[in-house]
Design a protein around this motif. Structure first.
Motif, PDB file in Angstrom:
ATOM      1  N   GLN A 165       0.855  -1.187   0.000  1.00 41.78           N
ATOM      2  CA  GLN A 165       0.000   0.000   0.000  1.00 41.78           C
ATOM      3  C   GLN A 165       0.891   1.235   0.000  1.00 41.78           C
ATOM      4  OE1 GLN A 165      -1.837   0.874   3.944  1.00 41.78           O
ATOM      5  NE2 GLN A 165      -0.996  -1.118   4.554  1.00 41.78           N
ATOM      6  N   PRO A 166       0.304   2.410  -0.287  1.00 37.26           N
ATOM      7  CA  PRO A 166       1.104   3.638  -0.212  1.00 37.26           C
ATOM      8  C   PRO A 166       1.739   3.804   1.163  1.00 37.26           C
ATOM      9  CG  PRO A 166      -0.946   4.063  -1.358  1.00 37.26           C
ATOM     10  CD  PRO A 166      -1.058   2.677  -0.796  1.00 37.26           C
ATOM     11  N   VAL A 167       2.925   4.391   1.187  1.00 35.52           N
ATOM     12  CA  VAL A 167       3.716   4.448   2.418  1.00 35.52           C
ATOM     13  C   VAL A 167       3.988   5.889   2.832  1.00 35.52           C
ATOM     14  CG1 VAL A 167       4.836   2.270   1.800  1.00 35.52           C
ATOM     15  CG2 VAL A 167       5.969   4.452   1.243  1.00 35.52           C
ATOM     16  N   HIS A 168       4.349   6.039   4.082  1.00 35.50           N
ATOM     17  CA  HIS A 168       4.980   7.255   4.554  1.00 35.50           C
ATOM     18  C   HIS A 168       6.477   7.095   4.268  1.00 35.50           C
ATOM     19  CE1 HIS A 168       1.320   8.476   6.651  1.00 35.50           C
ATOM     20  NE2 HIS A 168       1.263   7.265   7.192  1.00 35.50           N
ATOM     21  N   LEU A 169       7.063   8.064   3.593  1.00 34.23           N
ATOM     22  CA  LEU A 169       8.456   7.954   3.165  1.00 34.23           C
ATOM     23  C   LEU A 169       9.320   8.923   3.955  1.00 34.23           C
ATOM     24  CD1 LEU A 169      10.527   6.701   1.222  1.00 34.23           C
ATOM     25  CD2 LEU A 169       9.936   8.495  -0.414  1.00 34.23           C
ATOM     26  N   VAL A 170      10.400   8.400   4.541  1.00 36.07           N
ATOM     27  CA  VAL A 170      11.323   9.197   5.339  1.00 36.07           C
ATOM     28  C   VAL A 170      12.731   8.980   4.786  1.00 36.07           C
ATOM     29  CG1 VAL A 170      12.238   9.651   7.649  1.00 36.07           C
ATOM     30  CG2 VAL A 170       9.862   8.860   7.374  1.00 36.07           C
ATOM     31  N   GLY A 171      13.469  10.067   4.583  1.00 37.70           N
ATOM     32  CA  GLY A 171      14.840   9.954   4.085  1.00 37.70           C
ATOM     33  C   GLY A 171      15.780  10.851   4.847  1.00 37.70           C
ATOM     34  N   GLY A 172      17.003  10.371   5.052  1.00 34.52           N
ATOM     35  CA  GLY A 172      18.028  11.171   5.701  1.00 34.52           C
ATOM     36  C   GLY A 172      19.196  11.411   4.773  1.00 34.52           C
ATOM     37  N   SER A 173      19.651  12.649   4.667  1.00 38.13           N
ATOM     38  CA  SER A 173      20.815  13.023   3.860  1.00 38.13           C
ATOM     39  C   SER A 173      20.595  12.602   2.400  1.00 38.13           C
ATOM     40  CB  SER A 173      22.091  12.439   4.465  1.00 38.13           C
ATOM     41  OG  SER A 173      23.253  13.055   3.952  1.00 38.13           O
ATOM     42  N   TYR A 174      21.518  11.802   1.821  1.00 43.74           N
ATOM     43  CA  TYR A 174      21.311  11.345   0.440  1.00 43.74           C
ATOM     44  C   TYR A 174      19.940  10.656   0.320  1.00 43.74           C
ATOM     45  CZ  TYR A 174      22.072   8.611  -3.863  1.00 43.74           C
ATOM     46  OH  TYR A 174      21.963   8.039  -5.107  1.00 43.74           O
ATOM     47  N   GLY A 175      19.561   9.898   1.338  1.00 45.68           N
ATOM     48  CA  GLY A 175      18.252   9.246   1.309  1.00 45.68           C
ATOM     49  C   GLY A 175      17.117  10.238   1.231  1.00 45.68           C
ATOM     50  N   ALA A 176      17.329  11.453   1.772  1.00 46.77           N
ATOM     51  CA  ALA A 176      16.316  12.503   1.669  1.00 46.77           C
ATOM     52  C   ALA A 176      16.220  13.019   0.239  1.00 46.77           C
ATOM     53  CB  ALA A 176      16.644  13.641   2.626  1.00 46.77           C
ATOM     54  N   THR A 177      17.360  13.148  -0.447  1.00 47.34           N
ATOM     55  CA  THR A 177      17.323  13.547  -1.856  1.00 47.34           C
ATOM     56  C   THR A 177      16.586  12.503  -2.681  1.00 47.34           C
ATOM     57  OG1 THR A 177      19.433  14.718  -1.615  1.00 47.34           O
ATOM     58  CG2 THR A 177      18.713  14.222  -3.852  1.00 47.34           C
ATOM     59  N   LEU A 178      16.860  11.224  -2.422  1.00 48.27           N
ATOM     60  CA  LEU A 178      16.143  10.159  -3.108  1.00 48.27           C
ATOM     61  C   LEU A 178      14.650  10.240  -2.813  1.00 48.27           C
ATOM     62  CD1 LEU A 178      15.772   7.516  -4.633  1.00 48.27           C
ATOM     63  CD2 LEU A 178      16.620   6.294  -2.603  1.00 48.27           C
ATOM     64  N   ALA A 179      14.293  10.525  -1.580  1.00 49.76           N
ATOM     65  CA  ALA A 179      12.876  10.636  -1.225  1.00 49.76           C
ATOM     66  C   ALA A 179      12.196  11.762  -2.000  1.00 49.76           C
ATOM     67  CB  ALA A 179      12.737  10.846   0.279  1.00 49.76           C
ATOM     68  N   LEU A 180      12.890  12.878  -2.188  1.00 51.68           N
ATOM     69  CA  LEU A 180      12.337  13.973  -2.994  1.00 51.68           C
ATOM     70  C   LEU A 180      12.118  13.517  -4.432  1.00 51.68           C
ATOM     71  CD1 LEU A 180      14.548  16.890  -1.635  1.00 51.68           C
ATOM     72  CD2 LEU A 180      12.069  16.697  -1.346  1.00 51.68           C
ATOM     73  N   HIS A 181      13.079  12.796  -4.993  1.00 55.04           N
ATOM     74  CA  HIS A 181      12.906  12.272  -6.351  1.00 55.04           C
ATOM     75  C   HIS A 181      11.664  11.388  -6.429  1.00 55.04           C
ATOM     76  CE1 HIS A 181      16.420  13.359  -8.846  1.00 55.04           C
ATOM     77  NE2 HIS A 181      17.066  13.475  -7.706  1.00 55.04           N
ATOM     78  N   ALA A 182      11.484  10.525  -5.440  1.00 55.75           N
ATOM     79  CA  ALA A 182      10.336   9.621  -5.461  1.00 55.75           C
ATOM     80  C   ALA A 182       9.025  10.375  -5.325  1.00 55.75           C
ATOM     81  CB  ALA A 182      10.482   8.592  -4.335  1.00 55.75           C
ATOM     82  N   ALA A 183       9.002  11.379  -4.456  1.00 57.35           N
ATOM     83  CA  ALA A 183       7.767  12.149  -4.258  1.00 57.35           C
ATOM     84  C   ALA A 183       7.379  12.928  -5.506  1.00 57.35           C
ATOM     85  CB  ALA A 183       7.938  13.097  -3.075  1.00 57.35           C
ATOM     86  N   ALA A 184       8.377  13.396  -6.255  1.00 54.11           N
ATOM     87  CA  ALA A 184       8.097  14.128  -7.485  1.00 54.11           C
ATOM     88  C   ALA A 184       7.644  13.191  -8.601  1.00 54.11           C
ATOM     89  CB  ALA A 184       9.330  14.907  -7.922  1.00 54.11           C
ATOM     90  N   ALA A 185       8.237  11.980  -8.655  1.00 55.33           N
ATOM     91  CA  ALA A 185       7.963  11.062  -9.754  1.00 55.33           C
ATOM     92  C   ALA A 185       6.748  10.172  -9.511  1.00 55.33           C
ATOM     93  CB  ALA A 185       9.191  10.175 -10.007  1.00 55.33           C
TER      94      ALA A 185
END
Length: 285
Positions: A89-109
């Protein structure tokens, strides 16, 4: 593989190892450069009573696969989608540092795959053409197993002030990292730098993100992170923002209670008020 770990296959066949803990709505925690399955352990231990936590070792970081070729954020978004599919199911996404940049990419895409987004200090300044020569230096140092030069390059990428670097070196003393762990981290950093070199440093591109968003930072983190976070907040005016006095880029390790409390409060608000909410800033210090 431990009983609380499972394998997920990405679209290109890359094997990802994911650590799971807790029960409840699914939350995916993305680690930063040099991290791994252990990176979110302290925070996860404080959230597992309320949420089902999914913590993947990103591609390039053992025990997940290290596929050949140059890595991209597109590859890692595909990996994340495989983890979300496993969560069911859809998730709550949390990213730290580089993982935060990846999370932004995922949220946009892939906004439809997310219920919310929380990012801690994405190094958006460490991207683009300026990273390419640092990548080349790191590749050369990696090939000759020159730990000192690799360390120096990474300090240039992250822009950690010399006094903080010196404090780390002094604290380590005569201790030497486990060779296998050091190599695993070095390989992961190499591939993260590949993705960063092909990325853009422009924070305005994240203005298309519409999921409820929390921006987290340490009030004592060095420049250019504070300026970067200001620019990201300007691009995402509907996002909540929290800044912790006395904390820096290591807050997920040094202050896991602060991080867990901020996430718990934010996720509870998202659950109570579905859809775009969270306008303005607040202080959870």
């Amino acid at each position: 593989m431990n009983s609380n770990e499972q394998e997920v296959r990405s679209a290109d066949g890359t094997r990802l190892v994911v650590r799971r803990a807790g029960a409840g709505d699914p939350v995916v925690l993305l680690h930063g450069s040099g991290g791994g399955l252990h990176s979110w352990a302290a925070v996860a231990g404080r959230l597992a009573g309320s949420y089902e936590l999914w913590m993947p070792a990103r591609r390039g970081y053992g025990p997940s696969d290290v596929p050949p070729g140059r890595k991209s954020f597109k590859d890692e978004v595909a990996d994340l989608l495989a983890v979300i599919e496993a969560a069911g199911q859809p998730v709550h996404l949390v990213g730290g540092s580089y993982g935060a940049t990846l999370a932004l990419h995922a949220a946009a895409a892939e906004p439809g795959r997310l219920r919310s987004l929380a990012v801690f200090e994405p190094p958006l300044f460490a991207a683009g053409e300026s990273i390419e020569p640092l990548l080349a230096r790191y590749q050369a140092a990696f090939a000759r197993d020159d730990a000192g030069e690799m360390f120096a390059v990474l300090n240039e990428v992250t822009r950690v002030p010399p006094p903080i670097v010196a404090a780390f070196v002094a604290a380590a003393g005569d201790q030497r990292p486990d060779p296998a762990e050091a190599r695993r981290s070095a390989i992961g950093w190499l591939h993260d730098l590949e993705a960063l070199a092909d990325d853009s440093p422009d924070p305005a591109r994240w203005s298309s993100i519409t999921v409820p968003t929390l921006l987290m930072q340490g009030a004592d983190t060095w420049e250019p992170m504070p300026t970067t976070m200001d620019a990201l907040a300007a691009a995402l005016p509907a996002a909540r923002r929290v800044s912790w006095p006395g904390q820096s880029h290591f807050a997920t390790m040094t202050a896991p209670d602060l991080v867990a409390d901020a996430l718990r409060e934010f996720l509870a608000e998202v659950a109570a008020q579905p859809g775009p909410t969270c306008r303005g800033q607040y202080d959870l210090s």
